[in-house]
Write a protein that holds these residues in place. Structure first.
Motif, short mmCIF file in Angstrom:
data_model
loop_
_atom_site.label_atom_id
_atom_site.label_comp_id
_atom_site.label_asym_id
_atom_site.label_seq_id
_atom_site.Cartn_x
_atom_site.Cartn_y
_atom_site.Cartn_z
N SER A 156 37.61 18.75 59.10
CA SER A 156 38.27 19.81 60.11
C SER A 156 38.34 21.14 59.52
CB SER A 156 39.55 19.37 60.54
OG SER A 156 39.78 17.73 60.87
N TYR A 201 36.31 15.94 68.02
CA TYR A 201 36.10 17.18 67.59
C TYR A 201 35.58 18.19 68.69
CZ TYR A 201 37.41 16.17 62.48
OH TYR A 201 38.23 15.95 61.45
N PHE A 219 41.61 23.23 62.01
CA PHE A 219 40.45 23.83 62.80
C PHE A 219 41.07 25.36 62.67
CE2 PHE A 219 38.37 21.03 66.27
CZ PHE A 219 37.99 20.11 65.19
N VAL A 241 44.55 18.02 63.49
CA VAL A 241 43.13 18.28 63.41
C VAL A 241 43.17 19.96 63.94
CG1 VAL A 241 40.89 17.93 64.52
CG2 VAL A 241 42.00 15.98 63.44
#
Length: 340
Positions: free
Chosen positions: A74, A125, A234, A230
């Protein structure tokens, strides 16, 4: 002769990202071996099984592997998006259309991959990538603060879900959909042991089971608040890439040592307790009990700090000739991350 940390050229930074990405991919592979094999500790019998050592290795798996490698992946995702925008700025063009096009391609490839294996993360994602695009306009400091809050937020979300059960509705609806869809698509009773069924299933039957598996997968992602974890990493990865942190590693050496210290002093003990709860009290987590909250706290304080410690150690080691030679074995895997 003493090694020194020096500024990193662009090509070397990209090689390092391939190395780190390859390391993350292999770690993710190890993390999913149980899922690939359908093995459940304590529920299998056979002359070649070693229950005592199996349990010990499971404990170490939870402590050193669980969650760490998707966290590194990530971080690299956010870092990579930042580099795409930096390259666009250097050429005087807006990189947003290109990035959006790549995310749409990821969505398509991820959707196909989901039908092969419900554990896919590419689709997930790509979805979150579209959320990252407007948030990238925050300053680096705000990105790191917001990212940290998101990483810690599952603790408060879990506590809220334990008190207000209706907050579990998204996960519950997805799980129930999977429960209903699976038997319909496969033509079996709801009580069928899917692991046993798949041992003799055809490719088409496996394909249909994966359609139902999509709902279980995203029910799981909602329940464990993976979206926030996540997304938080990021944002930190984007700040890392935009700030040229790795390119200016000499000036950031002190920060790397602080990250390693936090990972060892806070991350390791937290991961020990995470392994304890996952090894002995995992049902409490799914039942929204107090031990489940403790497990969530241990996860929040342990997983990302230890993952970042792995990254920091890689950054420092890659500056030495020996470290670069040894770690470069991961680069080919990282260069073809989606394929692998």
């Amino acid at each position: 002769m003493q090694q020194t940390l020096s500024p990193v050229q662009t090509i070397e930074r990209e090689i390092f990202m391939d190395v780190l990405r390859g390391f993350a991919i292999l770690g993710i592979f190890i993390a999913n071996l149980n899922g690939f094999s359908w093995y459940e500790e304590g529920k299998e019998t056979g002359p070649y099984l070693l229950p005592y050592w199996d349990h010990k290795m499971g404990f170490l798996h939870h402590m050193f592997i669980e969650g760490k490698f998707y966290s590194i992946f990530s971080l690299l995702f956010g870092w990579g998006i930042a580099l795409q925008f930096k390259r666009g700025e250097a050429k005087g063009v807006d990189a947003a259309p290109m990035v959006k096009r790549r995310l749409r391609i990821m969505l398509l490839l991820g959707a196909f991959h989901l039908l092969i294996w419900p554990g896919d993360i590419v689709f997930f994602y790509a979805l979150l990538g579209f959320i990252l695009l407007p948030l990238r306009k925050l300053s680096n400091k705000k990105l790191i603060i917001t990212g940290t809050i998101l990483i810690l937020s599952p603790v408060f979300i879990y506590a809220a879900k334990s008190y207000w059960l209706w907050l579990n509705a998204p996960a519950g609806i997805l799980f129930q959909t999977g429960d209903k869809l699976g038997p319909i698509l496969l033509g079996v009773s709801p009580e069928t042991n899917i692991a046993v069924y798949l041992k003799t299933a055809s490719w088409w039957e496996v394909f249909k089971s994966n359609i139902a598996g999509f709902f279980y997968r995203y029910g799981y992602l909602f329940f464990v608040s993976r979206i926030f974890k996540v997304m938080g990493v990021f944002l930190i990865g984007y700040a890392l890439g935009r700030s040229d942190f790795y390119k200016n590693i000499t000036q950031n050496k002190k920060t790397l040592y602080i990250i390693i210290a936090i990972g060892l002093v806070i991350g390791l003990p937290a991961n020990y307790w995470l392994a304890h709860f996952m090894s002995y009290n995992m049902n409490d987590y799914w039942d929204l009990k107090t031990n489940g909250l403790y497990q969530t706290i241990a996860y929040a304080l342990g997983v990302v700090p230890l993952a970042f410690t792995y990254v920091a150690l890689f950054m420092i080691s890659f500056q030495t000739a020996a470290g670069k030679k040894i770690m470069s074995v991961f680069a080919p895997v990282g260069k073809m991350a989606f394929t692998n």
